[in-house]
Design an enzyme around this catalytic site. Structure first.
Site, PDB file in Angstrom:
ATOM      1  N   LYS A  22      32.473 -27.087   8.996  1.00 15.43           N
ATOM      2  CA  LYS A  22      33.408 -26.311   8.185  1.00 15.43           C
ATOM      3  C   LYS A  22      32.771 -24.989   7.745  1.00 15.43           C
ATOM      4  O   LYS A  22      33.361 -23.915   7.905  1.00 15.43           O
ATOM      5  CB  LYS A  22      33.815 -27.110   6.940  1.00 15.43           C
ATOM      6  CG  LYS A  22      34.669 -26.297   5.945  1.00 15.43           C
ATOM      7  CD  LYS A  22      34.992 -27.105   4.714  1.00 15.43           C
ATOM      8  CE  LYS A  22      33.899 -27.075   3.673  1.00 15.43           C
ATOM      9  NZ  LYS A  22      34.025 -25.935   2.734  1.00 15.43           N
ATOM     10  N   ASN A  23      31.569 -25.070   7.182  1.00 17.85           N
ATOM     11  CA  ASN A  23      30.942 -23.863   6.638  1.00 17.85           C
ATOM     12  C   ASN A  23      30.585 -22.865   7.734  1.00 17.85           C
ATOM     13  O   ASN A  23      30.568 -21.653   7.485  1.00 17.85           O
ATOM     14  CB  ASN A  23      29.701 -24.240   5.829  1.00 17.85           C
ATOM     15  CG  ASN A  23      30.052 -24.938   4.528  1.00 17.85           C
ATOM     16  OD1 ASN A  23      31.182 -24.834   4.043  1.00 17.85           O
ATOM     17  ND2 ASN A  23      29.111 -25.669   3.958  1.00 17.85           N
ATOM     18  N   ARG A  94      36.370 -20.011  -1.753  1.00 19.45           N
ATOM     19  CA  ARG A  94      35.281 -19.077  -1.985  1.00 19.45           C
ATOM     20  C   ARG A  94      34.871 -18.309  -0.726  1.00 19.45           C
ATOM     21  O   ARG A  94      34.496 -17.137  -0.791  1.00 19.45           O
ATOM     22  CB  ARG A  94      34.081 -19.850  -2.537  1.00 19.45           C
ATOM     23  CG  ARG A  94      32.894 -18.974  -2.824  1.00 19.45           C
ATOM     24  CD  ARG A  94      31.778 -19.733  -3.478  1.00 19.45           C
ATOM     25  NE  ARG A  94      30.609 -18.897  -3.560  1.00 19.45           N
ATOM     26  CZ  ARG A  94      30.441 -17.901  -4.418  1.00 19.45           C
ATOM     27  NH1 ARG A  94      31.387 -17.639  -5.276  1.00 19.45           N
ATOM     28  NH2 ARG A  94      29.345 -17.166  -4.429  1.00 19.45           N
ATOM     29  N   CYS A 118      35.545 -24.522  -5.299  1.00 23.10           N
ATOM     30  CA  CYS A 118      35.208 -25.700  -6.092  1.00 23.10           C
ATOM     31  C   CYS A 118      34.587 -25.310  -7.430  1.00 23.10           C
ATOM     32  O   CYS A 118      33.837 -24.347  -7.525  1.00 23.10           O
ATOM     33  CB  CYS A 118      34.217 -26.584  -5.331  1.00 23.10           C
ATOM     34  SG  CYS A 118      34.951 -27.458  -3.956  1.00 23.10           S
ATOM     35  N   ARG A 123      28.539 -19.558  -9.333  1.00 23.87           N
ATOM     36  CA  ARG A 123      28.519 -19.100  -7.945  1.00 23.87           C
ATOM     37  C   ARG A 123      28.994 -17.645  -7.813  1.00 23.87           C
ATOM     38  O   ARG A 123      29.956 -17.353  -7.117  1.00 23.87           O
ATOM     39  CB  ARG A 123      29.374 -20.022  -7.073  1.00 23.87           C
ATOM     40  CG  ARG A 123      29.026 -21.470  -7.208  1.00 23.87           C
ATOM     41  CD  ARG A 123      29.924 -22.382  -6.394  1.00 23.87           C
ATOM     42  NE  ARG A 123      29.551 -22.367  -4.989  1.00 23.87           N
ATOM     43  CZ  ARG A 123      30.156 -23.102  -4.064  1.00 23.87           C
ATOM     44  NH1 ARG A 123      31.171 -23.867  -4.396  1.00 23.87           N
ATOM     45  NH2 ARG A 123      29.770 -23.054  -2.812  1.00 23.87           N
ATOM     46  N   PRO A 124      28.361 -16.698  -8.493  1.00 27.19           N
ATOM     47  CA  PRO A 124      28.823 -15.312  -8.466  1.00 27.19           C
ATOM     48  C   PRO A 124      28.626 -14.681  -7.095  1.00 27.19           C
ATOM     49  O   PRO A 124      27.854 -15.157  -6.261  1.00 27.19           O
ATOM     50  CB  PRO A 124      27.933 -14.625  -9.505  1.00 27.19           C
ATOM     51  CG  PRO A 124      26.683 -15.442  -9.517  1.00 27.19           C
ATOM     52  CD  PRO A 124      27.123 -16.854  -9.282  1.00 27.19           C
ATOM     53  N   VAL A 125      29.351 -13.564  -6.859  1.00 30.84           N
ATOM     54  CA  VAL A 125      29.251 -12.868  -5.570  1.00 30.84           C
ATOM     55  C   VAL A 125      28.437 -11.591  -5.698  1.00 30.84           C
ATOM     56  O   VAL A 125      28.493 -10.731  -4.826  1.00 30.84           O
ATOM     57  CB  VAL A 125      30.656 -12.553  -5.007  1.00 30.84           C
ATOM     58  CG1 VAL A 125      31.421 -13.838  -4.728  1.00 30.84           C
ATOM     59  CG2 VAL A 125      31.432 -11.634  -5.947  1.00 30.84           C
ATOM     60  N   ASP A 126      27.661 -11.468  -6.749  1.00 31.79           N
ATOM     61  CA  ASP A 126      26.929 -10.221  -6.976  1.00 31.79           C
ATOM     62  C   ASP A 126      25.925  -9.927  -5.860  1.00 31.79           C
ATOM     63  O   ASP A 126      25.684  -8.754  -5.525  1.00 31.79           O
ATOM     64  CB  ASP A 126      26.220 -10.240  -8.338  1.00 31.79           C
ATOM     65  CG  ASP A 126      25.257 -11.400  -8.507  1.00 31.79           C
ATOM     66  OD1 ASP A 126      25.624 -12.522  -8.104  1.00 31.79           O
ATOM     67  OD2 ASP A 126      24.154 -11.192  -9.027  1.00 31.79           O
ATOM     68  N   LEU A 127      25.343 -10.962  -5.244  1.00 38.87           N
ATOM     69  CA  LEU A 127      24.388 -10.706  -4.169  1.00 38.87           C
ATOM     70  C   LEU A 127      25.075 -10.130  -2.940  1.00 38.87           C
ATOM     71  O   LEU A 127      24.495  -9.300  -2.226  1.00 38.87           O
ATOM     72  CB  LEU A 127      23.640 -11.989  -3.798  1.00 38.87           C
ATOM     73  CG  LEU A 127      22.736 -12.590  -4.882  1.00 38.87           C
ATOM     74  CD1 LEU A 127      21.911 -13.739  -4.311  1.00 38.87           C
ATOM     75  CD2 LEU A 127      21.818 -11.543  -5.494  1.00 38.87           C
ATOM     76  N   ASP A 309      24.842 -30.205  -0.687  1.00 37.08           N
ATOM     77  CA  ASP A 309      26.134 -30.766  -0.294  1.00 37.08           C
ATOM     78  C   ASP A 309      26.057 -32.238   0.105  1.00 37.08           C
ATOM     79  O   ASP A 309      27.076 -32.846   0.417  1.00 37.08           O
ATOM     80  CB  ASP A 309      26.738 -29.957   0.859  1.00 37.08           C
ATOM     81  CG  ASP A 309      27.425 -28.688   0.381  1.00 37.08           C
ATOM     82  OD1 ASP A 309      27.584 -28.527  -0.841  1.00 37.08           O
ATOM     83  OD2 ASP A 309      27.805 -27.861   1.228  1.00 37.08           O
ATOM     84  N   ILE A 331      20.335 -26.182  -6.948  1.00 37.61           N
ATOM     85  CA  ILE A 331      21.145 -25.147  -6.318  1.00 37.61           C
ATOM     86  C   ILE A 331      22.314 -24.740  -7.211  1.00 37.61           C
ATOM     87  O   ILE A 331      22.510 -23.563  -7.507  1.00 37.61           O
ATOM     88  CB  ILE A 331      21.666 -25.614  -4.949  1.00 37.61           C
ATOM     89  CG1 ILE A 331      20.499 -26.109  -4.078  1.00 37.61           C
ATOM     90  CG2 ILE A 331      22.419 -24.492  -4.256  1.00 37.61           C
ATOM     91  CD1 ILE A 331      19.459 -25.066  -3.761  1.00 37.61           C
ATOM     92  N   ARG A 401      39.805 -30.586   2.268  1.00 38.34           N
ATOM     93  CA  ARG A 401      39.218 -29.266   2.503  1.00 38.34           C
ATOM     94  C   ARG A 401      38.009 -29.344   3.419  1.00 38.34           C
ATOM     95  O   ARG A 401      37.660 -28.359   4.066  1.00 38.34           O
ATOM     96  CB  ARG A 401      38.796 -28.636   1.172  1.00 38.34           C
ATOM     97  CG  ARG A 401      39.949 -28.190   0.268  1.00 38.34           C
ATOM     98  CD  ARG A 401      39.422 -27.454  -0.957  1.00 38.34           C
ATOM     99  NE  ARG A 401      38.482 -26.421  -0.549  1.00 38.34           N
ATOM    100  CZ  ARG A 401      37.286 -26.222  -1.104  1.00 38.34           C
ATOM    101  NH1 ARG A 401      36.883 -26.976  -2.100  1.00 38.34           N
ATOM    102  NH2 ARG A 401      36.510 -25.250  -0.678  1.00 38.34           N
TER     103      ARG A 401
END
Length: 422
Positions: A22-23, A94, A118, A123-127, A309, A331, A401
């Site tokens: 999936k990922n 996400r 989820c 889980r920010p997207v700043d990176l 996971d 994590i 999902r």
């Protein structure tokens, strides 16, 4: 809202085919935006998240055809007709943020809603954003959207050093760098098999990439990418999940398409717990050596360490182990939300911050439980396989999902499991 009923009935035996990751697929699909030629993915998983990404790409002007019962995705982005990834779609998943880098790299501008997904931490997207800024992007965050532009219409090569390992940020930056002018070096990059799979697909499309699978990836930007056909790598998380079936319930299961190199750290912990994993011509065969598994300690880490996971599923197994285990989640915060549900089944778990202490019991008991996220949902099903009586897992839309045809795969091994329409 659907639920799943499981009746614990002893040892399970059989074969379970493992789907494409999936990922990996959710990362490979946005790569179609990098080229005006067709990109075809084989071994695609049949999941609701894949349908969501299909909807998102369609909203941007891409054509996505699902063939061969959904296992082949034929995609074409001849023209990106809309450069805005809308909140109504992006909020569901996400991975939607992964359209940002490809659109910005190809056409020099994009507007993407901040994503959802989820509820297992911030889980920010700043990176992601800092990597694109390092490559020359002008970014403006307003009203929940990232407005991105590349001055002169093209990103520029740069040295991007991630302060900590981020799979998603590495993927976004890697795709963006393929069309950037000059050389991009990604330092402290993620090493996951999904990153390697993406790089292999981009190679086929004409990208110049070195170092995938290591912590330093070097990309020499090219003027354009072409079409390709690429098989999605085996889903190592689904693989690990089904490897736990005989470990929890007893019996012997062969996971078709399984590869030990994808789950090395996980397989080492299974071995320490008394579970035998053998490579076969078709995949991996798994069986428990004794009546009960032994307690082991687990620390989640970026690949090649123990995957976050698989933490919830491992906890389910350790609930019936001999002795006391300690699981440390390094994590994501808030990733022990399955523990209270396992307690309802008679487990003994004590959670303190990022640590969970699990004291094994001889047998779990069936109960009504609720899935809180994707991996938690399947951990409850695994626990139910070893429980006495009936377990009903509600809110299994999380499950859909990330796992295709769970009931069918487990029933083929003798499990008493069925879906109850809500």
């Amino acid at each position: 809202m659907d639920s799943i009923l499981v009746k614990g009935n002893g040892a399970l035996n059989g074969v379970i085919p493992i789907a494409g990751a999936k990922n990996a697929c959710l990362t490979l699909m946005p790569a179609t935006l990098l080229s005006d030629e067709p990109l075809t993915l084989t071994n695609a998983p049949r999941l609701s998240d894949i349908r969501t990404m299909t909807q998102l790409l369609g909203s941007l002007g891409a054509e996505v055809a699902s063939l061969q019962d959904g296992q082949v995705l034929a995609m074409s982005s001849h023209d990106i007709t809309n450069h805005t990834a809308d909140y109504d779609i992006v909020r569901k998943m996400r991975a939607s943020i992964l359209v940002l880098g490809p659109m910005l790299a190809r056409d020099g501008h994009a507007i993407v809603s901040l994503p959802g997904g989820c509820a297992i931490g911030a889980r920010p997207v700043d990176l992601h954003l800092k990597a694109l800024e390092a490559m020359g992007a002008d970014l403006d965050l307003r009203e929940g959207y990232v407005h991105a532009k590349a001055p002169g219409g093209r990103l520029k090569g740069a040295v991007v050093e991630f302060p900590f390992v981020s799979v998603g940020a590495t993927e976004n930056a890697l795709m963006a760098a393929t069309l950037a002018k000059g050389t991009t070096v990604l330092k402290n990059a993620a090493r996951e098999p999904e990153i390697v799979d993406l790089a292999q697909c981009l190679h086929k499309m004409g990208a110049e990439i070195e170092g995938e699978g290591t912590s330093t990836i070097t990309v020499q930007g090219v003027d354009r990418l072409h079409g390709a056909t690429h098989p999605v790598v085996t889903d190592r998380i689904e693989l690990g999940t089904y490897m736990l079936v005989p470990a929890i319930a007893g019996g012997e299961v062969e996971c078709l398409g399984g590869r030990l190199d994808l789950v090395g750290a996980f397989a080492e912990k299974l071995d320490a717990a008394g579970v035998e994993v053998t490579e076969t011509a078709r995949g991996l065969k798994v069986k428990r050596r004794g009546e009960r598994v032994r307690a082991v300690d687990v620390v989640t880490e970026p690949f090649p360490g123990f995957p976050t996971d698989l933490q919830a599923q491992m906890m389910a197994m350790l609930c019936t182990a001999e002795g006391t285990s300690v699981l440390e989640e390094k994590i994501f915060e808030n990733r022990f939300m399955h523990a209270p549900e396992l307690l309802r089944m008679g487990a003994k778990i004590d959670v303190h911050g990022g640590h969970a202490t699990v004291t094994g019991v001889s047998r779990l008991k069936g109960a009504r439980v609720m899935a809180t996220d994707l991996r938690a949902s399947v951990s409850l099903i695994l626990a139910a396989l070893a429980a006495e009586g009936e377990t009903v897992v509600s809110r299994v839309y999380h499950l859909d999902r990330g796992y295709e045809r769970v009931e069918e795969k487990l029933r083929a091994c003798g499990a008493l499991i069925e879906r109850i329409a809500g």
